[in-house]
Design an enzyme around this catalytic site. Structure first.
Site, PDB file in Angstrom:
ATOM      1  N   TYR A 205      46.667-102.882  83.621  1.00 47.22           N
ATOM      2  CA  TYR A 205      45.771-101.780  84.001  1.00 47.22           C
ATOM      3  C   TYR A 205      46.331-100.437  83.530  1.00 47.22           C
ATOM      4  CZ  TYR A 205      43.201 -98.531  87.046  1.00 47.22           C
ATOM      5  OH  TYR A 205      42.432 -97.498  87.520  1.00 47.22           O
ATOM      6  N   LYS A 209      44.781 -97.600  80.793  1.00 46.31           N
ATOM      7  CA  LYS A 209      44.502 -96.204  81.134  1.00 46.31           C
ATOM      8  C   LYS A 209      45.293 -95.236  80.247  1.00 46.31           C
ATOM      9  CE  LYS A 209      41.409 -96.896  84.232  1.00 46.31           C
ATOM     10  NZ  LYS A 209      40.019 -96.463  84.000  1.00 46.31           N
ATOM     11  N   THR A 242      36.939 -97.179  96.393  1.00 41.93           N
ATOM     12  CA  THR A 242      35.851 -97.824  95.663  1.00 41.93           C
ATOM     13  C   THR A 242      36.115 -99.332  95.568  1.00 41.93           C
ATOM     14  OG1 THR A 242      36.834 -97.754  93.448  1.00 41.93           O
ATOM     15  CG2 THR A 242      35.731 -95.750  94.215  1.00 41.93           C
TER      16      THR A 242
END
Length: 325
Positions: A205, A209, A242
């Protein structure tokens, strides 16, 4: 040796998370300034059916934009449209299917959009995933790398001519790439972009990014060199409550809930930085920056490595089958 190669990146990533939470504990969330109306402008927001993407799409539509929500969940897309329309929506909103983990799907989406003859003034590359167990896409790419970065790289390049034609001096088109504080701990392994040698979901991840920030800076450099009326910026929403965290282990989920309720930003607060980059007057003609909580901020030292930027761009072109511009 293997243990160190896994533990060190994980410790760095958790340290980044702690720093963000401490910041959010003592600093209020960024409040958007009054934004100019966006009537007649067209935006694409990937991953706009929920979370930060949904709030971004909703806010841009309320400003008068024609917003195309691009996502891979048709039912969520159909449900998102009336929810946005209920919110005093001044613009138009629609859903279009795209699977960013499939190069074929990305190409089909871009071609369908171009066939409509619409302009494109804002591209928000928001869709993302985190903490997945090791998975591979139909094209043979690691899932985080494919969804968070490579699909957006291809989409942006396919739509770049439309963005260039749609912008003008004093009213530039804008590319907004959703990064994360985890990029500070990220490492781009040019010889192992699929993270296959030593897989870590957090490491994969973070790499994706960081790749987005490297891509942003290189793209902006090329756009500026060509004198094109398009800008590219990377944004960091902070730690936001989220569905991105749905892949946490059950114990971690339980521990996260009370912390998130107190310290995490809401999706609307997280979206404020992408909306700012997409529509604020202060961002007119401004690109090549990393935005966090309403301010330009220094990104990681690695992200400014021009040789790495160029190497990643070239490799990405090869992976998606583009001729290097």
């Amino acid at each position: 040796m293997w243990l160190l190669s896994v533990l060190v990146p994980l410790l760095k990533l958790h340290f980044c998370g702690i720093k963000v939470l401490l910041y959010q504990t003592f600093n209020r969330s960024f409040t958007l300034p009054v934004l100019p109306k966006q009537n007649g402008r067209v935006a694409i927001v990937t991953g706009g059916t929920r979370g930060i993407g949904f709030e971004t799409a909703k806010h841009l539509a309320k400003l008068g934009m024609h917003v195309v929500i691009a996502g891979n969940e048709r039912e969520e897309g159909a449900a998102a449209i009336p929810r946005i329309q209920e919110e005093d929506c001044k613009g138009k909103v629609e859903f279009a299917f795209v699977d960013l983990t499939s190069l074929k799907s990305v190409r089909q989406f871009a071609q369908t959009f171009q066939n409509r003859g619409l302009p494109l003034h804002v591209l928000v590359n928001n869709a993302g995933t985190m903490m997945l167990p090791e998975r591979w896409t139909e094209d043979g790419f690691e899932f985080h790398f494919a969804l968070n970065y490579l699909g957006h790289f291809l989409l942006t390049n396919l739509l770049l001519d439309t963005l260039k034609r749609s912008g003008r001096q004093g009213r530039c088109s804008r590319v907004v790439n959703m990064s994360s504080a985890t990029h500070y701990a990220g490492v781009v392994h040019m010889d192992d972009l699929n993270s296959s040698n030593c897989y870590s979901s957090l490491g994969a991840y973070a790499q994706s990014k960081l790749a987005l920030v490297l891509f942003t800076y290189y793209l902006q450099e090329q756009l500026a060199a060509g004198g094109f009326p398009v800008t590219a910026s990377a944004v960091d929403p902070g730690m936001v409550n989220t569905p991105l965290y749905d892949n946490l282990w059950s114990i971690a989920q339980a521990l996260k809930k009370p912390v998130a309720k107190i310290l995490f930003r809401t999706p609307a607060q997280g979206a404020s930085i992408s909306v700012y980059a997409a529509a604020a007057s202060e961002m007119e003609g401004v690109g090549g920056c990393y935005l966090y909580n309403g301010h330009r901020k220094q990104s990681s030292d690695t992200s400014y490595d021009s040789e790495l930027q160029a190497e990643l761009w070239k490799k990405s072109c090869e992976l998606v089958g583009l001729q290097e511009a």
